[in-house]
Design a protein around this motif. Structure first.
Motif, PDB file in Angstrom:
ATOM      1  N   GLY A 169       0.817  -1.203   0.000  1.00 28.54           N
ATOM      2  CA  GLY A 169       0.000   0.000   0.000  1.00 28.54           C
ATOM      3  C   GLY A 169       0.855   1.259   0.000  1.00 28.54           C
ATOM      4  N   LEU A 170       0.268   2.347   0.462  1.00 34.73           N
ATOM      5  CA  LEU A 170       0.955   3.638   0.478  1.00 34.73           C
ATOM      6  C   LEU A 170       2.082   3.650   1.498  1.00 34.73           C
ATOM      7  N   SER A 171       3.050   4.532   1.274  1.00 33.45           N
ATOM      8  CA  SER A 171       4.046   4.782   2.316  1.00 33.45           C
ATOM      9  C   SER A 171       3.378   5.532   3.460  1.00 33.45           C
ATOM     10  N   ILE A 172       3.976   5.451   4.632  1.00 31.62           N
ATOM     11  CA  ILE A 172       3.414   6.157   5.784  1.00 31.62           C
ATOM     12  C   ILE A 172       3.423   7.652   5.536  1.00 31.62           C
ATOM     13  N   PHE A 173       4.492   8.158   4.896  1.00 29.90           N
ATOM     14  CA  PHE A 173       4.508   9.592   4.601  1.00 29.90           C
ATOM     15  C   PHE A 173       3.368   9.974   3.668  1.00 29.90           C
ATOM     16  N   GLU A 187      -1.230   4.527  20.533  1.00 29.63           N
ATOM     17  CA  GLU A 187      -1.481   3.104  20.312  1.00 29.63           C
ATOM     18  C   GLU A 187      -1.112   2.703  18.891  1.00 29.63           C
ATOM     19  N   GLN A 188      -1.428   3.551  17.931  1.00 30.52           N
ATOM     20  CA  GLN A 188      -1.056   3.253  16.543  1.00 30.52           C
ATOM     21  C   GLN A 188       0.468   3.262  16.369  1.00 30.52           C
ATOM     22  N   ILE A 189       1.124   4.221  17.003  1.00 38.15           N
ATOM     23  CA  ILE A 189       2.584   4.295  16.935  1.00 38.15           C
ATOM     24  C   ILE A 189       3.200   3.022  17.501  1.00 38.15           C
ATOM     25  N   ARG A 190       2.674   2.557  18.637  1.00 36.84           N
ATOM     26  CA  ARG A 190       3.208   1.348  19.261  1.00 36.84           C
ATOM     27  C   ARG A 190       3.083   0.152  18.313  1.00 36.84           C
ATOM     28  N   SER A 223      -3.439  -0.059   2.415  1.00 37.03           N
ATOM     29  CA  SER A 223      -3.717   1.307   2.878  1.00 37.03           C
ATOM     30  C   SER A 223      -5.174   1.694   2.665  1.00 37.03           C
ATOM     31  N   ASP A 224      -6.075   0.693   2.580  1.00 44.58           N
ATOM     32  CA  ASP A 224      -7.487   1.033   2.476  1.00 44.58           C
ATOM     33  C   ASP A 224      -7.978   1.552   3.826  1.00 44.58           C
ATOM     34  N   ARG A 241      -7.700   0.550   7.946  1.00 46.59           N
ATOM     35  CA  ARG A 241      -8.287  -0.703   8.412  1.00 46.59           C
ATOM     36  C   ARG A 241      -7.233  -1.653   8.959  1.00 46.59           C
ATOM     37  N   SER A 242      -5.982  -1.449   8.574  1.00 50.28           N
ATOM     38  CA  SER A 242      -4.884  -2.282   9.077  1.00 50.28           C
ATOM     39  C   SER A 242      -3.650  -1.420   9.258  1.00 50.28           C
TER      40      SER A 242
END
Length: 401
Positions: A169-173, A187-190, A223-224, A241-242
């Motif tokens: 999927g997409l890059s985080i940036f 929580e997402q960062i962890r 990256s949906d 979603r993930s």
């Protein structure tokens, strides 16, 4: 998503229009392109989150071709079949190294990403180096336990080295950019950091340093998303979603036994020992990941600069003084005066804050996050935490159980 940092405009209106000319000196580095050209789609990425479906995108591009240019790009067209197996269905991205296309693997009837490297020897050398690294990663991680991108195949087509990857999927940036740079929650960062740390720790255990860790080189597996409403910020936001991720771009990865170039890492994530010319080892990846985690938390890079002296000054404002013994060792004496970093910049004093001042709350999980960050953003390599140690930090306790 969590907070929206007051300085998010600084990220978007900052100096990222200027290229970082101090690029990696490794021959033909893939990172010689201007940092963060937002019109580019990241390598290997399939943006499956938008409103247009694959058929619409592919139909819109069918019949188009890319002309040869002076830079050595392959002239390809939609429908081109390479190696009698990989049929080009759409473009995914472009960079200094070449282009990335989405293909159908006719043998397996699945989509893949193919990186088509320019027919220029320096770029081909880097591609061959990346292939060697990826083959080693595939061999050592044959059951795909660690979050490193999988190379599926490689070949040459009309003088171009082509590397076949799993489609991600997409890059985080790029996701941050499309989501108005809304920061991630703790929580997402962890969840993301635990996967990234395990992947890079695996790389380190096998005597390899990535040397270019940044949000562009970490991709979501998918990256949906769905649209939600952030009540705290009173705005819409995209909710993934993930949060499964993979580390990509091993073109500049260096084995311990190989010569170490003097300059590595993209500017914002470059460790102080690299800037000071003190040599580097695997701990430079730890520093880079500390900067990456702060970017997840803030929604923007921590050290936004294109100048080495200013970069060090920002570090001092955020992390405290550079230890005198490191300044004594550097040959770059124009940075130093009386065993101290020589700077006096009102802009930095105004726009940079001590690390823990960036904390939005004082709850336990944020205190643990910032304690871990302070261990990673440690000037002295001998005192900087390793990723093996970082994985046992209390911040990751909920995931270890």
């Amino acid at each position: 998503m969590g907070r929206k940092d007051d300085n998010s405009k600084y990220w978007r209106d900052g100096d990222d229009s200027k290229p970082d000319l101090q690029t990696d000196t490794k021959t033909g580095s893939f990172n010689q392109c201007i940092h963060r050209t937002t019109s580019e789609t990241h390598n290997l990425a399939d943006d499956n989150a938008g409103s247009a479906n694959d058929d619409e995108v592919e139909e819109g591009q069918r019949g188009k071709s890319c002309e040869d240019d002076e830079e050595g790009h392959l002239a390809y067209h939609i429908g081109l079949v390479m190696k009698e197996r990989y049929e080009v269905v759409s473009a995914l991205g472009e960079g200094a190294f070449g282009k990335v296309v989405k293909c159908i693997d006719r043998e397996k009837d699945e989509h893949v990403a193919v990186k088509i490297v320019k027919n220029i020897e320096c770029f081909c050398e880097v591609a061959r180096s990346e292939i060697a690294v990826l083959e080693e990663i595939n061999r050592l991680d044959d059951d795909n336990r660690f979050a490193c991108v999988r190379m599926l195949d490689w070949f040459e087509h009309e003088g171009h080295v082509c590397i076949v990857f799993e489609l991600l999927g997409l890059s985080i940036f790029e996701f941050l950019r499309q989501n108005e740079f809304l920061p991630f929650s703790v929580e997402q960062i962890r969840h993301m950091a635990f996967q990234i740390f395990k992947a890079v720790c695996f790389v380190h255990r096998n005597k390899l340093t990535h040397t270019d860790l940044k949000p562009e080189n970490i991709l979501f597996v998918r990256s949906d998303y769905h649209l939600g409403y952030n009540e705290d910020l009173e705005c819409k936001e995209k909710r993934l979603r993930s949060l499964d991720v993979k580390v990509v771009d091993f073109g500049n990865a260096t084995f311990d036994h190989e010569p170490h170039e003097s300059l590595v890492s993209t500017r914002y994530y470059r460790a102080p020992e690299v800037i000071l010319g003190l040599g580097w080892n695997q701990s430079c990846d730890v520093w880079s990941l500390g900067c990456v985690m702060m970017e997840f938390y803030l929604g923007r890079a921590l050290f936004l600069t294109h100048d080495s002296k200013e970069h060090l000054a920002m570090m001092e404002k955020v992390l405290g003084p550079v230890p005198p013994h490191l300044l004594k060792q550097t040959r770059k004496k124009h940075y130093v005066h009386s065993d101290c970093l020589n700077w006096d910049d009102e802009y930095i004093r105004k726009h940079c804050r001590p690390l823990k001042v960036y904390m939005q709350t004082q709850n336990e999980e944020e205190r643990q996050l910032f304690d871990l960050l302070s261990c990673m953003l440690e000037y002295d390599v001998s005192r900087r935490i390793t990723l093996e140690e970082a994985l046992w930090h209390p911040f990751f306790s909920p995931l270890r159980t």
